[in-house]
Write an enzyme that holds these catalytic residues in place. Sequence first.
Site, PDB file in Angstrom:
ATOM      1  N   ARG A 120     -34.603  17.420   9.719  1.00 26.60           N
ATOM      2  CA  ARG A 120     -34.952  16.479   8.638  1.00 26.60           C
ATOM      3  C   ARG A 120     -34.457  15.065   8.950  1.00 26.60           C
ATOM      4  NH1 ARG A 120     -33.981  21.246   4.213  1.00 26.60           N
ATOM      5  NH2 ARG A 120     -36.046  22.118   4.592  1.00 26.60           N
ATOM      6  N   VAL A 144     -44.090  18.285   6.676  1.00 25.84           N
ATOM      7  CA  VAL A 144     -43.363  19.106   7.657  1.00 25.84           C
ATOM      8  C   VAL A 144     -41.851  19.131   7.372  1.00 25.84           C
ATOM      9  CG1 VAL A 144     -45.032  18.822   9.524  1.00 25.84           C
ATOM     10  CG2 VAL A 144     -43.193  17.147   9.263  1.00 25.84           C
ATOM     11  N   GLU A 145     -41.196  20.087   8.021  1.00 24.40           N
ATOM     12  CA  GLU A 145     -39.731  20.264   7.912  1.00 24.40           C
ATOM     13  C   GLU A 145     -39.333  20.516   6.453  1.00 24.40           C
ATOM     14  OE1 GLU A 145     -39.335  19.807  11.151  1.00 24.40           O
ATOM     15  OE2 GLU A 145     -37.235  20.357  11.415  1.00 24.40           O
ATOM     16  N   GLY A 146     -40.213  21.201   5.718  1.00 26.59           N
ATOM     17  CA  GLY A 146     -40.040  21.416   4.279  1.00 26.59           C
ATOM     18  C   GLY A 146     -40.720  20.287   3.525  1.00 26.59           C
ATOM     19  N   GLN A 205     -37.663  19.528  -0.648  1.00 31.14           N
ATOM     20  CA  GLN A 205     -36.436  18.699  -0.512  1.00 31.14           C
ATOM     21  C   GLN A 205     -35.786  18.524  -1.887  1.00 31.14           C
ATOM     22  OE1 GLN A 205     -35.615  18.213   2.602  1.00 31.14           O
ATOM     23  NE2 GLN A 205     -37.647  18.934   3.186  1.00 31.14           N
TER      24      GLN A 205
END
Length: 282
Positions: A142, A261-263, A268
């Site tokens: 992140r 992406v990346e959650g 978040q």
Amino acid sequence: FGSEEQKQRLLPGMLGGELLGAYCLSEPQSGSDAAALRTSAVRSGDTYTVNGTKAWITHGGHADFYSTLVRTGQPGPAGISALLIDAGTPGLSAAPPERKMGMKSSPTAQIHFDGARVPADRLVGEEGQGFSIALSALDSGRLGIAACAVGLAQAALDQAVEYARNRRQFGRPIADFQGLSFMLADMATQVEAGRALYLAAARRRDAGLAFTKQAAMAKLFCTDAAMRVTTDAVQVLGGYGYTQDFPAERYMREAKVLQIVEGTNQIQRMVIGRRLTGGTGR
Ligand SMILES: Cc1cc2nc3c(=O)[nH]c(=O)nc-3n(C[C@H](O)[C@H](O)[C@H](O)COP(=O)(O)OP(=O)(O)OC[C@H]3O[C@@H](n4cnc5c(N)ncnc54)[C@H](O)[C@@H]3O)c2cc1C
């Protein structure tokens, strides 16, 4: 989390640019709810047999090995393990790359495992430790996504400023109009705030402090800022911003994926909320 042997085998090649890895967590039916993954790995003697499909894999079809989160036990996070699977393993195949809105120089593809046999010494950490390994990789990832977002927003801002100085309407540069210069001021403020936020989170990581919440905040803020700033850059360029003659439209398309992406940015907020209130977030 890897053994000394795993580190010796993979890290020099990765750091030297000779070995390309990939991270296989997402599946067609489990994205945000990653702990619901189904790809199974059944151990018999010294071998795991892996079956299932991973989705959206960056470097899919090009990587030399796949760090793959698999189900070795009960449903939920406690039944997940991590395996390092060589690209040449019989039974592993890549689907054709996805046709994406942006990030076109980064291939993304499904990876299929059909009875792929993986030596048991490719297990990373312990059986059942896979989900915490996966989440810890995401914390650092992140920060990388936040940094990408700030760089992208800076490029869009630089282009908008240069264009606004040179483009003339009503007999003067459009930068002279308050309506436009206020937009540029807001864009620049977003870029600076984002940069300060992700660097503060990265410094916590370097200092060995907990940084999960700060990394999620940085990813959320910087990628939302990149979306706003790149969209405004297209606006500053007017009709020219909407053409492929200038990179502004591409910056806008590239910004979108960083919110996913990346959650996703909804996830978040769940991570941040859970850290604030102590909830499980599930
Ligand atoms: C270009 C690209 C590269 C990628 N690379 C990789 C990779 O290398 N490895 C990998 O494992 N994955 C990768 N991914 C997958 C990525 O991590 C997922 O797309 C992402 O986690 C979202 O999952 P999903 O697409 O299944 O959406 P879903 O989880 O189905 O979400 C759909 C929508 O619902 C929202 N949502 C879901 N749950 C909640 C909730 N509880 N509360 C509020 N909103 C919710 C989401 O925010 C989203 O807006 C990549 C994706 C893309 C597009």
